[in-house]
Scaffold this motif. Structure first.
Motif, PDB file in Angstrom:
ATOM      1  N   UNK A  96       3.923   2.761   5.570  1.00  0.00           N
ATOM      2  CA  UNK A  96       2.520   2.471   5.276  1.00  0.00           C
ATOM      3  C   UNK A  96       1.916   3.701   4.613  1.00  0.00           C
ATOM      4  N   UNK A  97       1.499   3.558   3.371  1.00  0.00           N
ATOM      5  CA  UNK A  97       0.862   4.650   2.635  1.00  0.00           C
ATOM      6  C   UNK A  97      -0.629   4.315   2.570  1.00  0.00           C
TER       7      UNK A  97
ATOM      8  N   UNK B 267       6.217   3.818   9.604  1.00  0.00           N
ATOM      9  CA  UNK B 267       5.986   5.237   9.360  1.00  0.00           C
ATOM     10  C   UNK B 267       4.726   5.323   8.518  1.00  0.00           C
ATOM     11  N   UNK B 268       3.786   6.129   8.964  1.00  0.00           N
ATOM     12  CA  UNK B 268       2.513   6.258   8.257  1.00  0.00           C
ATOM     13  C   UNK B 268       2.511   7.522   7.407  1.00  0.00           C
ATOM     14  N   UNK B 269       2.060   7.389   6.180  1.00  0.00           N
ATOM     15  CA  UNK B 269       1.907   8.512   5.257  1.00  0.00           C
ATOM     16  C   UNK B 269       0.465   8.489   4.766  1.00  0.00           C
ATOM     17  N   UNK B 270      -0.285   9.542   5.074  1.00  0.00           N
ATOM     18  CA  UNK B 270      -1.705   9.589   4.725  1.00  0.00           C
ATOM     19  C   UNK B 270      -1.939  10.094   3.306  1.00  0.00           C
ATOM     20  N   UNK B 271      -0.970  10.777   2.733  1.00  0.00           N
ATOM     21  CA  UNK B 271      -1.117  11.325   1.385  1.00  0.00           C
ATOM     22  C   UNK B 271       0.080  10.915   0.536  1.00  0.00           C
ATOM     23  N   UNK B 272      -0.179  10.654  -0.717  1.00  0.00           N
ATOM     24  CA  UNK B 272       0.897  10.247  -1.612  1.00  0.00           C
ATOM     25  C   UNK B 272       1.897  11.350  -1.906  1.00  0.00           C
ATOM     26  N   UNK B 273       1.464  12.599  -1.774  1.00  0.00           N
ATOM     27  CA  UNK B 273       2.311  13.731  -2.162  1.00  0.00           C
ATOM     28  C   UNK B 273       3.624  13.797  -1.382  1.00  0.00           C
ATOM     29  N   UNK B 274       3.637  13.510  -0.111  1.00  0.00           N
ATOM     30  CA  UNK B 274       4.847  13.628   0.691  1.00  0.00           C
ATOM     31  C   UNK B 274       5.672  12.360   0.795  1.00  0.00           C
TER      32      UNK B 274
END
Length: 64
Positions: A15-16, A38-45
């Motif tokens: 989940x981005x 899996x949560x990703x709060x920023x696109x960079x990583x």
């Protein structure tokens, strides 16, 4: 849930999303249907994380 569903490994969904409440809501709904998230709060990583652990599906916040 059937017996065959119990033997099936959990599918991983990435989940981005930059809004924590929206990401948590999505994760809660998906967990009820036996999905790992899996949560990703920023696109960079995200790219590196996906290379390390490729998800079966990605949900993207297109306004991120």
């Amino acid at each position: 849930m059937t017996l065959s569903d119990q033997k099936r490994p959990m599918k991983l969904i990435a989940i981005v999303e930059d809004e924590p409440k929206i990401a948590a809501l999505l994760a809660d709904y998906l967990a009820k249907d036996n999905f790992a998230t899996r949560h990703h709060a920023e696109g960079a990583g995200v790219v590196e994380a996906v290379r390390r652990e490729p998800p079966d599906l990605m949900i993207l916040d297109i306004m991120l």
